[in-house]
Design a protein around this motif. Structure first.
Motif, PDB file in Angstrom:
ATOM      1  N   THR A 117      12.792 -24.726  32.985  1.00 37.97           N
ATOM      2  CA  THR A 117      12.957 -25.214  31.620  1.00 37.97           C
ATOM      3  C   THR A 117      12.255 -24.252  30.683  1.00 37.97           C
ATOM      4  OG1 THR A 117      12.979 -27.492  32.410  1.00 37.97           O
ATOM      5  CG2 THR A 117      12.585 -27.158  30.067  1.00 37.97           C
ATOM      6  N   GLY A 118      12.913 -23.915  29.606  1.00 41.47           N
ATOM      7  CA  GLY A 118      12.307 -23.014  28.633  1.00 41.47           C
ATOM      8  C   GLY A 118      13.179 -22.868  27.407  1.00 41.47           C
ATOM      9  N   LYS A 119      12.659 -22.141  26.439  1.00 45.52           N
ATOM     10  CA  LYS A 119      13.346 -21.925  25.174  1.00 45.52           C
ATOM     11  C   LYS A 119      14.145 -20.618  25.261  1.00 45.52           C
ATOM     12  CE  LYS A 119      12.290 -22.346  20.308  1.00 45.52           C
ATOM     13  NZ  LYS A 119      11.195 -22.474  19.341  1.00 45.52           N
ATOM     14  N   VAL A 120      15.390 -20.670  24.826  1.00 44.92           N
ATOM     15  CA  VAL A 120      16.252 -19.489  24.834  1.00 44.92           C
ATOM     16  C   VAL A 120      15.814 -18.556  23.707  1.00 44.92           C
ATOM     17  CG1 VAL A 120      18.616 -18.625  24.618  1.00 44.92           C
ATOM     18  CG2 VAL A 120      18.183 -20.782  25.804  1.00 44.92           C
ATOM     19  N   GLU A 121      15.457 -17.322  24.102  1.00 42.68           N
ATOM     20  CA  GLU A 121      14.986 -16.333  23.140  1.00 42.68           C
ATOM     21  C   GLU A 121      16.126 -15.509  22.558  1.00 42.68           C
ATOM     22  OE1 GLU A 121      12.312 -14.147  25.605  1.00 42.68           O
ATOM     23  OE2 GLU A 121      11.051 -15.900  25.948  1.00 42.68           O
ATOM     24  N   LYS A 122      17.073 -15.145  23.402  1.00 38.71           N
ATOM     25  CA  LYS A 122      18.226 -14.361  22.949  1.00 38.71           C
ATOM     26  C   LYS A 122      19.353 -14.487  23.956  1.00 38.71           C
ATOM     27  CE  LYS A 122      16.709  -9.921  24.884  1.00 38.71           C
ATOM     28  NZ  LYS A 122      16.425  -8.524  24.592  1.00 38.71           N
ATOM     29  N   VAL A 123      20.534 -14.019  23.541  1.00 36.79           N
ATOM     30  CA  VAL A 123      21.693 -13.992  24.424  1.00 36.79           C
ATOM     31  C   VAL A 123      22.173 -12.550  24.551  1.00 36.79           C
ATOM     32  CG1 VAL A 123      22.442 -16.335  23.890  1.00 36.79           C
ATOM     33  CG2 VAL A 123      23.353 -14.443  22.583  1.00 36.79           C
ATOM     34  N   ILE A 124      22.769 -12.258  25.696  1.00 44.21           N
ATOM     35  CA  ILE A 124      23.303 -10.925  25.955  1.00 44.21           C
ATOM     36  C   ILE A 124      24.733 -11.111  26.452  1.00 44.21           C
ATOM     37  CG2 ILE A 124      23.088  -8.843  27.341  1.00 44.21           C
ATOM     38  CD1 ILE A 124      20.080  -9.631  27.682  1.00 44.21           C
ATOM     39  N   ILE A 125      25.669 -10.435  25.793  1.00 38.28           N
ATOM     40  CA  ILE A 125      27.058 -10.476  26.238  1.00 38.28           C
ATOM     41  C   ILE A 125      27.439  -9.042  26.592  1.00 38.28           C
ATOM     42  CG2 ILE A 125      29.445 -10.988  25.636  1.00 38.28           C
ATOM     43  CD1 ILE A 125      28.412 -13.154  23.804  1.00 38.28           C
ATOM     44  N   SER A 126      27.709  -8.818  27.857  1.00 39.85           N
ATOM     45  CA  SER A 126      28.048  -7.476  28.328  1.00 39.85           C
ATOM     46  C   SER A 126      29.531  -7.206  28.163  1.00 39.85           C
ATOM     47  CB  SER A 126      27.629  -7.315  29.783  1.00 39.85           C
ATOM     48  OG  SER A 126      28.326  -8.226  30.590  1.00 39.85           O
ATOM     49  N   GLN A 127      29.943  -5.975  28.455  1.00 37.79           N
ATOM     50  CA  GLN A 127      31.353  -5.596  28.340  1.00 37.79           C
ATOM     51  C   GLN A 127      32.255  -6.439  29.222  1.00 37.79           C
ATOM     52  OE1 GLN A 127      31.589  -4.253  25.597  1.00 37.79           O
ATOM     53  NE2 GLN A 127      32.479  -2.265  26.013  1.00 37.79           N
ATOM     54  N   ASP A 128      31.762  -6.844  30.394  1.00 41.08           N
ATOM     55  CA  ASP A 128      32.587  -7.669  31.284  1.00 41.08           C
ATOM     56  C   ASP A 128      32.523  -9.143  30.893  1.00 41.08           C
ATOM     57  OD1 ASP A 128      30.055  -8.350  32.100  1.00 41.08           O
ATOM     58  OD2 ASP A 128      30.353  -7.866  34.206  1.00 41.08           O
ATOM     59  N   ARG A 129      31.922  -9.428  29.751  1.00 36.65           N
ATOM     60  CA  ARG A 129      31.845 -10.757  29.146  1.00 36.65           C
ATOM     61  C   ARG A 129      31.059 -11.755  29.973  1.00 36.65           C
ATOM     62  NH1 ARG A 129      37.223 -12.691  26.948  1.00 36.65           N
ATOM     63  NH2 ARG A 129      35.786 -14.303  26.360  1.00 36.65           N
ATOM     64  N   ALA A 130      30.123 -11.268  30.779  1.00 33.53           N
ATOM     65  CA  ALA A 130      29.251 -12.165  31.525  1.00 33.53           C
ATOM     66  C   ALA A 130      28.069 -12.485  30.607  1.00 33.53           C
ATOM     67  CB  ALA A 130      28.779 -11.504  32.810  1.00 33.53           C
ATOM     68  N   SER A 131      28.039 -13.679  30.057  1.00 34.97           N
ATOM     69  CA  SER A 131      26.990 -14.059  29.113  1.00 34.97           C
ATOM     70  C   SER A 131      25.693 -14.355  29.842  1.00 34.97           C
ATOM     71  CB  SER A 131      27.413 -15.288  28.312  1.00 34.97           C
ATOM     72  OG  SER A 131      28.571 -15.023  27.580  1.00 34.97           O
ATOM     73  N   GLN A 132      24.628 -13.794  29.306  1.00 31.66           N
ATOM     74  CA  GLN A 132      23.290 -14.025  29.847  1.00 31.66           C
ATOM     75  C   GLN A 132      22.431 -14.608  28.732  1.00 31.66           C
ATOM     76  OE1 GLN A 132      22.284 -12.902  33.171  1.00 31.66           O
ATOM     77  NE2 GLN A 132      24.496 -12.746  33.367  1.00 31.66           N
ATOM     78  N   ILE A 133      21.510 -15.478  29.105  1.00 31.22           N
ATOM     79  CA  ILE A 133      20.510 -15.963  28.156  1.00 31.22           C
ATOM     80  C   ILE A 133      19.150 -15.485  28.651  1.00 31.22           C
ATOM     81  CG2 ILE A 133      21.828 -17.963  27.371  1.00 31.22           C
ATOM     82  CD1 ILE A 133      20.086 -19.690  29.219  1.00 31.22           C
ATOM     83  N   VAL A 134      18.226 -15.311  27.724  1.00 25.46           N
ATOM     84  CA  VAL A 134      16.882 -14.879  28.084  1.00 25.46           C
ATOM     85  C   VAL A 134      15.940 -16.039  27.812  1.00 25.46           C
ATOM     86  CG1 VAL A 134      15.035 -13.223  27.623  1.00 25.46           C
ATOM     87  CG2 VAL A 134      17.426 -12.479  27.572  1.00 25.46           C
ATOM     88  N   VAL A 135      15.275 -16.486  28.864  1.00 29.66           N
ATOM     89  CA  VAL A 135      14.292 -17.567  28.775  1.00 29.66           C
ATOM     90  C   VAL A 135      12.995 -17.035  29.363  1.00 29.66           C
ATOM     91  CG1 VAL A 135      13.682 -19.906  29.536  1.00 29.66           C
ATOM     92  CG2 VAL A 135      16.061 -19.366  28.965  1.00 29.66           C
ATOM     93  N   ASP A 136      11.924 -17.096  28.573  1.00 36.01           N
ATOM     94  CA  ASP A 136      10.613 -16.589  28.995  1.00 36.01           C
ATOM     95  C   ASP A 136      10.704 -15.150  29.507  1.00 36.01           C
ATOM     96  OD1 ASP A 136       9.408 -19.018  28.314  1.00 36.01           O
ATOM     97  OD2 ASP A 136       9.813 -19.860  30.307  1.00 36.01           O
ATOM     98  N   GLY A 137      11.502 -14.330  28.822  1.00 34.04           N
ATOM     99  CA  GLY A 137      11.609 -12.922  29.157  1.00 34.04           C
ATOM    100  C   GLY A 137      12.485 -12.592  30.350  1.00 34.04           C
ATOM    101  N   LYS A 138      13.092 -13.584  30.980  1.00 31.74           N
ATOM    102  CA  LYS A 138      13.931 -13.346  32.155  1.00 31.74           C
ATOM    103  C   LYS A 138      15.380 -13.734  31.849  1.00 31.74           C
ATOM    104  CE  LYS A 138      14.197 -14.181  37.088  1.00 31.74           C
ATOM    105  NZ  LYS A 138      13.817 -15.012  38.195  1.00 31.74           N
ATOM    106  N   GLU A 139      16.330 -12.906  32.345  1.00 36.05           N
ATOM    107  CA  GLU A 139      17.754 -13.156  32.112  1.00 36.05           C
ATOM    108  C   GLU A 139      18.330 -14.122  33.147  1.00 36.05           C
ATOM    109  OE1 GLU A 139      20.091  -9.595  31.802  1.00 36.05           O
ATOM    110  OE2 GLU A 139      18.631  -8.648  30.472  1.00 36.05           O
ATOM    111  N   TYR A 140      19.163 -15.055  32.642  1.00 37.73           N
ATOM    112  CA  TYR A 140      19.873 -16.008  33.492  1.00 37.73           C
ATOM    113  C   TYR A 140      21.322 -16.072  33.027  1.00 37.73           C
ATOM    114  CZ  TYR A 140      15.126 -17.647  34.513  1.00 37.73           C
ATOM    115  OH  TYR A 140      13.808 -17.716  34.881  1.00 37.73           O
ATOM    116  N   SER A 141      22.206 -16.402  33.939  1.00 39.20           N
ATOM    117  CA  SER A 141      23.601 -16.586  33.578  1.00 39.20           C
ATOM    118  C   SER A 141      23.732 -17.853  32.741  1.00 39.20           C
ATOM    119  CB  SER A 141      24.462 -16.717  34.832  1.00 39.20           C
ATOM    120  OG  SER A 141      25.779 -17.095  34.471  1.00 39.20           O
ATOM    121  N   ILE A 142      24.561 -17.782  31.706  1.00 41.27           N
ATOM    122  CA  ILE A 142      24.768 -18.959  30.860  1.00 41.27           C
ATOM    123  C   ILE A 142      25.417 -20.092  31.662  1.00 41.27           C
ATOM    124  CG2 ILE A 142      27.054 -18.462  29.932  1.00 41.27           C
ATOM    125  CD1 ILE A 142      25.801 -19.169  27.141  1.00 41.27           C
ATOM    126  N   GLU A 143      26.077 -19.744  32.756  1.00 35.13           N
ATOM    127  CA  GLU A 143      26.705 -20.748  33.613  1.00 35.13           C
ATOM    128  C   GLU A 143      25.681 -21.576  34.378  1.00 35.13           C
ATOM    129  OE1 GLU A 143      29.488 -18.639  36.034  1.00 35.13           O
ATOM    130  OE2 GLU A 143      30.736 -18.096  34.324  1.00 35.13           O
TER     131      GLU A 143
END
Length: 159
Positions: A117-143
């Motif tokens: 559990t954590g607060k989303v700091e930013k989102v990253i959308i790559s060229q292959d459209r795999a969305s990532q969210i950053v929580v506590d400095g670590k990237e996770y899949s939005i899925e």
């Protein structure tokens, strides 16, 4: 007017005007090639009828315009899809989320890791459209997001 024997196409028309094996449709390139071949091999004493030539040229032009429209629409749909993905992913910024990652265990079965559990700091959308969210400095899949929590709560879902 003379005809050209043995000229046939087999393939599905793709966006470039080429055909794919297995279809009986003429692509833009095959259509133009057939028209040029007809003109080269026509009987000089009995040339192609003007009306027929104009009709074939109009068909070629219409085919080309439809393919251009198809390319334009495909680009537009892709652009809109990317914008929608960015809008969706951006809605997670500054929200508390619960993330549950799944990994493949030694026995090949999928296992869930402990929720994060954590607060989303930013989102990253790559060229292959795999969305990532950053929580506590670590990237996770939005899925992997299982819940969006209300501010300051660790167990309540927001509607």
């Amino acid at each position: 007017m003379s005809s050209v024997e043995g000229a046939s196409a087999s393939g599905n028309v793709d966006l470039t005007g080429k055909t794919e094996p297995g279809s009986q449709d003429l692509g833009k390139d095959e259509f133009l090639e057939l028209l040029v071949t007809q003109l080269k091999h026509q009987d000089p004493l009995d040339p192609m009828d003007d009306k027929e030539f104009i009709a074939q040229t109009a068909q070629f032009s219409a085919l080309e315009q439809m393919q251009n429209l198809n390319n334009t629409m495909s680009s537009f749909v892709e652009s809109q899809s990317r914008k929608q993905e960015l809008t969706y992913a951006s809605s997670f910024i500054d929200k508390q989320v619960e993330i549950v990652q799944t990994v493949e265990g030694e026995d090949g079965e999928k296992e869930e890791l402990a929720p994060i559990t954590g607060k989303v700091e930013k989102v990253i959308i790559s060229q292959d459209r795999a969305s990532q969210i950053v929580v506590d400095g670590k990237e996770y899949s939005i899925e992997d997001v299982q819940k969006v929590l209300s501010e300051g709560s660790a167990g309540e879902e927001t509607a």
